[in-house]
Design an enzyme around this catalytic site. Structure first.
Site, PDB file in Angstrom:
ATOM      1  N   ARG A  22     -11.709  -0.011  -9.532  1.00  0.00           N
ATOM      2  CA  ARG A  22     -11.461  -0.771  -8.292  1.00  0.00           C
ATOM      3  C   ARG A  22     -10.160  -1.573  -8.338  1.00  0.00           C
ATOM      4  O   ARG A  22      -9.992  -2.544  -7.603  1.00  0.00           O
ATOM      5  CB  ARG A  22     -12.622  -1.705  -7.955  1.00  0.00           C
ATOM      6  CG  ARG A  22     -13.932  -0.986  -7.680  1.00  0.00           C
ATOM      7  CD  ARG A  22     -14.902  -1.872  -6.925  1.00  0.00           C
ATOM      8  NE  ARG A  22     -16.141  -1.173  -6.689  1.00  0.00           N
ATOM      9  CZ  ARG A  22     -17.200  -1.258  -7.472  1.00  0.00           C
ATOM     10  NH1 ARG A  22     -17.163  -2.026  -8.539  1.00  0.00           N
ATOM     11  NH2 ARG A  22     -18.293  -0.605  -7.190  1.00  0.00           N
ATOM     12  N   LYS A  38       3.252  -0.246  -1.380  1.00  0.00           N
ATOM     13  CA  LYS A  38       2.685   0.901  -0.660  1.00  0.00           C
ATOM     14  C   LYS A  38       2.487   2.030  -1.668  1.00  0.00           C
ATOM     15  O   LYS A  38       3.432   2.428  -2.359  1.00  0.00           O
ATOM     16  CB  LYS A  38       3.643   1.380   0.429  1.00  0.00           C
ATOM     17  CG  LYS A  38       3.495   0.657   1.737  1.00  0.00           C
ATOM     18  CD  LYS A  38       4.270   1.399   2.824  1.00  0.00           C
ATOM     19  CE  LYS A  38       4.203   0.652   4.133  1.00  0.00           C
ATOM     20  NZ  LYS A  38       5.061   1.295   5.157  1.00  0.00           N
ATOM     21  N   GLU A  60      18.845   5.230   1.919  1.00  0.00           N
ATOM     22  CA  GLU A  60      17.867   4.135   2.047  1.00  0.00           C
ATOM     23  C   GLU A  60      18.534   2.774   1.836  1.00  0.00           C
ATOM     24  O   GLU A  60      17.987   1.747   2.248  1.00  0.00           O
ATOM     25  CB  GLU A  60      16.712   4.326   1.048  1.00  0.00           C
ATOM     26  CG  GLU A  60      15.874   5.583   1.253  1.00  0.00           C
ATOM     27  CD  GLU A  60      14.782   5.434   2.319  1.00  0.00           C
ATOM     28  OE1 GLU A  60      14.772   4.420   3.046  1.00  0.00           O
ATOM     29  OE2 GLU A  60      13.949   6.365   2.426  1.00  0.00           O
ATOM     30  N   LYS A 116      14.229  -5.882   1.029  1.00  0.00           N
ATOM     31  CA  LYS A 116      12.855  -5.372   0.982  1.00  0.00           C
ATOM     32  C   LYS A 116      11.882  -6.511   0.705  1.00  0.00           C
ATOM     33  O   LYS A 116      10.824  -6.619   1.338  1.00  0.00           O
ATOM     34  CB  LYS A 116      12.754  -4.278  -0.100  1.00  0.00           C
ATOM     35  CG  LYS A 116      11.387  -3.605  -0.210  1.00  0.00           C
ATOM     36  CD  LYS A 116      11.184  -2.520   0.826  1.00  0.00           C
ATOM     37  CE  LYS A 116       9.762  -2.012   0.904  1.00  0.00           C
ATOM     38  NZ  LYS A 116       9.555  -0.723   0.279  1.00  0.00           N
ATOM     39  N   GLU A 118       2.078  -4.601   7.073  1.00  0.00           N
ATOM     40  CA  GLU A 118       2.649  -3.913   8.228  1.00  0.00           C
ATOM     41  C   GLU A 118       1.828  -4.160   9.489  1.00  0.00           C
ATOM     42  O   GLU A 118       1.429  -3.231  10.193  1.00  0.00           O
ATOM     43  CB  GLU A 118       2.763  -2.403   7.939  1.00  0.00           C
ATOM     44  CG  GLU A 118       3.849  -1.747   8.753  1.00  0.00           C
ATOM     45  CD  GLU A 118       4.241  -0.355   8.251  1.00  0.00           C
ATOM     46  OE1 GLU A 118       4.640  -0.238   7.075  1.00  0.00           O
ATOM     47  OE2 GLU A 118       4.141   0.575   9.036  1.00  0.00           O
ATOM     48  N   ARG A 146       7.690  -4.906   9.051  1.00  0.00           N
ATOM     49  CA  ARG A 146       7.807  -3.919   7.967  1.00  0.00           C
ATOM     50  C   ARG A 146       7.996  -2.510   8.520  1.00  0.00           C
ATOM     51  O   ARG A 146       8.668  -1.672   7.901  1.00  0.00           O
ATOM     52  CB  ARG A 146       6.566  -3.982   7.055  1.00  0.00           C
ATOM     53  CG  ARG A 146       6.712  -3.076   5.854  1.00  0.00           C
ATOM     54  CD  ARG A 146       5.722  -3.364   4.751  1.00  0.00           C
ATOM     55  NE  ARG A 146       5.966  -2.480   3.624  1.00  0.00           N
ATOM     56  CZ  ARG A 146       5.418  -2.591   2.440  1.00  0.00           C
ATOM     57  NH1 ARG A 146       4.569  -3.582   2.202  1.00  0.00           N
ATOM     58  NH2 ARG A 146       5.700  -1.742   1.478  1.00  0.00           N
ATOM     59  N   ASN A 195      10.924   1.960   8.558  1.00  0.00           N
ATOM     60  CA  ASN A 195      10.758   3.384   8.826  1.00  0.00           C
ATOM     61  C   ASN A 195      11.825   3.925   9.770  1.00  0.00           C
ATOM     62  O   ASN A 195      11.664   5.024  10.314  1.00  0.00           O
ATOM     63  CB  ASN A 195       9.364   3.647   9.417  1.00  0.00           C
ATOM     64  CG  ASN A 195       8.275   3.402   8.398  1.00  0.00           C
ATOM     65  OD1 ASN A 195       8.431   3.737   7.226  1.00  0.00           O
ATOM     66  ND2 ASN A 195       7.186   2.786   8.825  1.00  0.00           N
ATOM     67  N   HIS A 214      12.524   7.619   9.917  1.00  0.00           N
ATOM     68  CA  HIS A 214      11.499   8.322   9.132  1.00  0.00           C
ATOM     69  C   HIS A 214      10.590   9.208   9.982  1.00  0.00           C
ATOM     70  O   HIS A 214      10.017  10.166   9.460  1.00  0.00           O
ATOM     71  CB  HIS A 214      10.656   7.318   8.330  1.00  0.00           C
ATOM     72  CG  HIS A 214      11.361   6.822   7.089  1.00  0.00           C
ATOM     73  ND1 HIS A 214      12.567   6.164   7.131  1.00  0.00           N
ATOM     74  CD2 HIS A 214      11.028   6.898   5.765  1.00  0.00           C
ATOM     75  CE1 HIS A 214      12.936   5.846   5.893  1.00  0.00           C
ATOM     76  NE2 HIS A 214      12.028   6.275   5.047  1.00  0.00           N
ATOM     77  N   HIS A 254      10.492  12.640   8.403  1.00  0.00           N
ATOM     78  CA  HIS A 254       9.270  13.245   7.846  1.00  0.00           C
ATOM     79  C   HIS A 254       9.011  14.623   8.460  1.00  0.00           C
ATOM     80  O   HIS A 254       8.546  15.540   7.777  1.00  0.00           O
ATOM     81  CB  HIS A 254       8.064  12.333   8.080  1.00  0.00           C
ATOM     82  CG  HIS A 254       8.002  11.166   7.131  1.00  0.00           C
ATOM     83  ND1 HIS A 254       7.148  10.100   7.315  1.00  0.00           N
ATOM     84  CD2 HIS A 254       8.684  10.891   5.993  1.00  0.00           C
ATOM     85  CE1 HIS A 254       7.320   9.223   6.324  1.00  0.00           C
ATOM     86  NE2 HIS A 254       8.245   9.683   5.521  1.00  0.00           N
ATOM     87  N   HIS A 310      14.389  13.678   0.514  1.00  0.00           N
ATOM     88  CA  HIS A 310      13.867  12.647   1.423  1.00  0.00           C
ATOM     89  C   HIS A 310      15.002  11.821   2.044  1.00  0.00           C
ATOM     90  O   HIS A 310      15.053  11.616   3.255  1.00  0.00           O
ATOM     91  CB  HIS A 310      12.884  11.746   0.676  1.00  0.00           C
ATOM     92  CG  HIS A 310      12.398  10.596   1.512  1.00  0.00           C
ATOM     93  ND1 HIS A 310      11.557  10.753   2.594  1.00  0.00           N
ATOM     94  CD2 HIS A 310      12.672   9.259   1.450  1.00  0.00           C
ATOM     95  CE1 HIS A 310      11.315   9.570   3.150  1.00  0.00           C
ATOM     96  NE2 HIS A 310      11.982   8.648   2.478  1.00  0.00           N
TER      97      HIS A 310
HETATM   98  N1  GLY Z   1       9.147   2.352   2.516  1.00  0.00           N
HETATM   99  C1  GLY Z   1       8.747   1.568   3.613  1.00  0.00           C
HETATM  100  C2  GLY Z   1       7.872   0.422   3.230  1.00  0.00           C
HETATM  101  O1  GLY Z   1       7.703   0.134   2.076  1.00  0.00           O
HETATM  102  O2  GLY Z   1       7.334  -0.235   4.078  1.00  0.00           O
END
Ligand code: GLY
Length: 375
Positions: A128, A150, A192, A234, A244, A249, A253, A256, A260, A274
């Site tokens: 857990r 994430k 990025e 970041k 998010e 946040r 993206n 993206h 994607h 990517h």
């Molecule tokens: N890579 C986008 C984020 O971490 O929110």
């Protein structure tokens, strides 16, 4: 002994706060920096890595741990996006549990974004939730995916659709490792970096446009500065919107949703990395914003020109045969779809992105068509 010349960026999340330690040679301090995070049990970590990273850096990493009396059980996986799957998640968890871990066992994600996402998710699930450390080895992972908690795997339904928020206890970004990447991978990772400028700091965008080619070519000081400034952005975003929920946040993206879809259509392969997909996607996001009357054509054109000058792909010229229908179908599966409408991160100006806007399907189609999609 840890060197005092390191740059440290703190992600301030009260009891889940952690440091990102940045600098050339940080890998050699892995043992000294990881030791204080370990529980009272055996001095052992579970390390998840891939074959490429293991070949290049595992011996050095193990020596750094051994200097502090720490052993590593290494789980070495095939490289590539296909590893971010149920199959390898199960394998990592099986090997981890077979090692008779306890709640004090530390996992280390030693690799690029795929390894970071997969190992972070395994750490979130094992017992857990056990602690883990990120040691990102690619530019992309150092400036984005290793920070912020994430974690995820890909499924047949789409990318990153199964995962968890699970913050690491520490990030060690050894910028010296970036010298072992191909220039193509540094360039893709730099997409990025410039993304932060495009989203939230015009002057960082200008810095990236001016210094990007030298950084991509391998200038160590410029790369270290790019990593530090990206991590500051970041950290600032994650501190304000960890899960998010406010829309802040989600700005990360930018490009993206388009990106994607391009990755999915090209099979998550070396055909399109990517960061390359994100570069094309950011140009498309500016184009879409322009067509929606949000940003000037001049700004959209400048961004396209700047990314092209950094050697990044800005359209689908090298990817013939992609269709508007197939790309749109992929976008419809994106996590950012709400009530069936396509929502994109859009821009008002360079450095001023905003999230959550609906975009008319005909304009999305026009953007794709103008970039070279068929249909
Ligand atoms: N890579 C986008 C984020 O971490 O929110």
């Amino acid at each position: 002994m840890p060197s005092s010349s390191r740059q440290t960026v703190t992600v301030d999340l009260s009891d889940r706060s952690y440091d990102i330690v940045i600098g050339d040679g940080v890998l050699d301090e892995a043992g000294a920096r990881v030791a204080p995070l370990m529980g009272k049990g055996p001095r052992r970590v579970i390390t998840v890595t891939d074959e490429n990273v293991a070949g290049l850096h595992l011996a050095r990493y193990r020596a750094a741990l051994a200097a502090e009396g720490i052993e590593s059980l290494d789980i070495i996986l095939p490289p590539g996006e296909q590893t971010k799957s149920w199959q390898y998640l199960e394998l990592v968890l099986e090997k981890t549990l077979a090692a008779r871990i306890d709640r004090g066992t530390l996992m280390v994600a030693f690799g690029g974004g795929v390894i970071g996402d997969l190992a972070g998710f395994a750490a979130a699930l094992a017992l857990r939730g056990i602690d883990y450390v990120q040691i990102p080895t690619t530019l992309l992972a150092q400036v984005d995916s290793s920070v912020g908690g994430k974690t995820a795997i890909d499924t047949p339904q789409g990318k990153n659709l199964v995962g968890a928020f699970h913050q690491p206890k520490l990030v060690l970004a050894d910028t010296g490792l970036l010298a072992t990447l191909s220039e193509r991978h540094r360039r893709a990772g730099f997409a990025e970096v410039i993304k932060y400028g495009l989203i939230r700091e015009h002057c960082f965008y200008e810095w990236c446009a001016a210094n990007g080619n030298a950084a991509i070519a391998g200038d160590a000081a410029l790369l270290a500065e790019a990593v530090r400034r990206s991590c500051e952005h970041k950290a600032d975003v994650v501190q304000q919107d960890e899960f998010e929920t406010t829309g802040l946040r989600a700005l990360l993206n930018l490009g993206h949703t388009f990106g994607h879809a391009l990755e999915a259509e090209t099979g998550y392969s070396e055909r399109l990395l990517h960061g390359e997909a994100v570069a094309i996607g950011m140009v498309m996001a500016f184009d879409l914003s322009h067509r929606m009357g949000l940003v000037s054509g001049q700004s959209a054109g400048r961004v396209k020109q700047a990314l092209a000058s950094l050697g990044m792909p800005v359209d689908l010229a090298a990817l013939p045969g992609l269709t508007v229908d197939a790309l749109t179908a992929h976008m419809a599966k994106d996590k950012k779809v709400k009530a069936g409408t396509l929502r994109f991160v859009l821009v008002r100006e360079i450095g001023e992105a905003f999230a959550g806007s609906e975009a008319p399907a005909d304009l999305v189609g026009a953007v794709l068509r103008d970039a070279g999609a068929v249909g």
